[in-house]
Design a protein around this motif. Sequence first.
Motif, PDB file in Angstrom:
ATOM      1  N   GLU A 172       0.839  -1.195   0.000  1.00  0.00           N
ATOM      2  CA  GLU A 172       0.000   0.000   0.000  1.00  0.00           C
ATOM      3  C   GLU A 172       0.877   1.250   0.000  1.00  0.00           C
ATOM      4  OE1 GLU A 172      -2.681   3.135   1.539  1.00  0.00           O
ATOM      5  OE2 GLU A 172      -0.878   2.383   2.504  1.00  0.00           O
ATOM      6  N   ILE A 229       0.990   1.190   8.046  1.00  0.00           N
ATOM      7  CA  ILE A 229      -0.046   1.869   8.834  1.00  0.00           C
ATOM      8  C   ILE A 229      -1.287   1.972   7.959  1.00  0.00           C
ATOM      9  CG2 ILE A 229      -0.801   3.938  10.039  1.00  0.00           C
ATOM     10  CD1 ILE A 229       2.048   4.709  10.531  1.00  0.00           C
ATOM     11  N   ASP A 230      -2.368   1.326   8.356  1.00  0.00           N
ATOM     12  CA  ASP A 230      -3.637   1.651   7.718  1.00  0.00           C
ATOM     13  C   ASP A 230      -4.275   2.701   8.599  1.00  0.00           C
ATOM     14  OD1 ASP A 230      -5.622   1.644   5.780  1.00  0.00           O
ATOM     15  OD2 ASP A 230      -6.874   0.299   6.952  1.00  0.00           O
ATOM     16  N   ASP A 279       0.419  -3.304   5.017  1.00  0.00           N
ATOM     17  CA  ASP A 279       0.005  -1.917   5.199  1.00  0.00           C
ATOM     18  C   ASP A 279       0.607  -1.484   6.535  1.00  0.00           C
ATOM     19  OD1 ASP A 279      -1.104   0.520   4.880  1.00  0.00           O
ATOM     20  OD2 ASP A 279      -3.160  -0.173   4.574  1.00  0.00           O
ATOM     21  N   GLU A 288      -6.527  -2.714   0.588  1.00  0.00           N
ATOM     22  CA  GLU A 288      -7.190  -3.028   1.858  1.00  0.00           C
ATOM     23  C   GLU A 288      -8.212  -4.156   1.662  1.00  0.00           C
ATOM     24  OE1 GLU A 288      -6.464   0.044   0.888  1.00  0.00           O
ATOM     25  OE2 GLU A 288      -5.511   1.058   2.587  1.00  0.00           O
TER      26      GLU A 288
HETATM   27 MG    MG Z   1      -4.156   1.633   3.913  1.00  0.00          MG
END
Ligand code: MG
Length: 328
Positions: free
Chosen positions: A69, A99-100, A97, A226
């Motif tokens: 991502e 950090i989502d 990811d 995601e």
């Molecule tokens: Mg994300």
Amino acid sequence: MTSTDSATLFEHPDRNLAMELVRATEAAAIRAVPFIGRGDKNAADGAAVDAMRKFLGTVNFDGVIVIGEGEKDHAPMLFNGEHVGNGRGPACDIAVDPIDGTSLTATGRQNAISVIAVSDRGTMLDASSVFYMDKIVTAAAGRGVVSLDQSIGDNLRELAKALGKPVGELSVAVLDRPRHEGLIDAIRTAGAGTRLLLDGDVAGGINAARYESRIDMCVGIGGSPEGITTACALKALDGFMQGRLAPGSDSERSNALAAGLDVDKLLELDDMVSGDNTFFVATGVTDGGLVDGVRRKGPMIRTESIVLRSRSGTVRRVVAEHLASKWL
Ligand code: MG
Ligand code: VTB
Ligand code: MG
């Protein structure tokens, strides 16, 4: 799960890769802490990416990043096609990811998590040429009765019936975006309540599939990375999920076609990640409904993670205390 009876589980014990991977999400979450509420989401992401890359390098596996991502908003990323791991273990596809919820982190809001999902090599859909995906996620009860091809009103009525409760008791997680104005209206018109998410539809999707949470459905257009990541978690939760790529322009549509993606196809869970051997780990960066954020307790740093494994159908919560002096 379906293809693995309990005898197989005991005859072929193998290590739970997710228990190793969780070190990488813990590291990413801890390294993001100095950037919580400092207004610089790329700096937060960069710190998390660096920590995750370093820890992934020590894990016994031969991983290839399928979902890295970051491309979407020119953020730092682990690149698609990048090899990670020490190359000595199983051949895997990886979605990361670090950090989502980089904006959540930068503003000091809740629900930012660090995430890794893994499946056998060649089983994860590379949807990286399309940024957005339309998704619908519920617990197993939605299977066979909920569909992206139905109206949201019908989906809510069918889900309510399957769950044995009135539509008025359903809570639906939706990203709070202008593109969802009509969807949000339709959910409320049908009689259900919304739980609007600032960001973070991975956690939203997982909460929709977990029996413990008050969210019954997560729906709407979010990131396609995601989406694939969520699909890996859903396999372990035995939940229901469908997706459909949502190209935002003609050029994105033709890039997708060139990459061999069918943008009109209704994607079932098995189209997003095939096979029944997925791992999913997430560590809280800031506090949230899925996991607690990183906390300081005197000389210790406390992290909370969720560790899912589809083959065994286990959900583990891992609370770790890390000696702060080692991290300073
Ligand atoms: Mg994300
Ligand atoms: C969602 C959300 C992510 O991207 O997938 C979203 O879960 C979709 O894109 O946390 P927009 O923000 O452009 O709507 C994130 O917000 C960021 O990765
Ligand atoms: Mg991110």
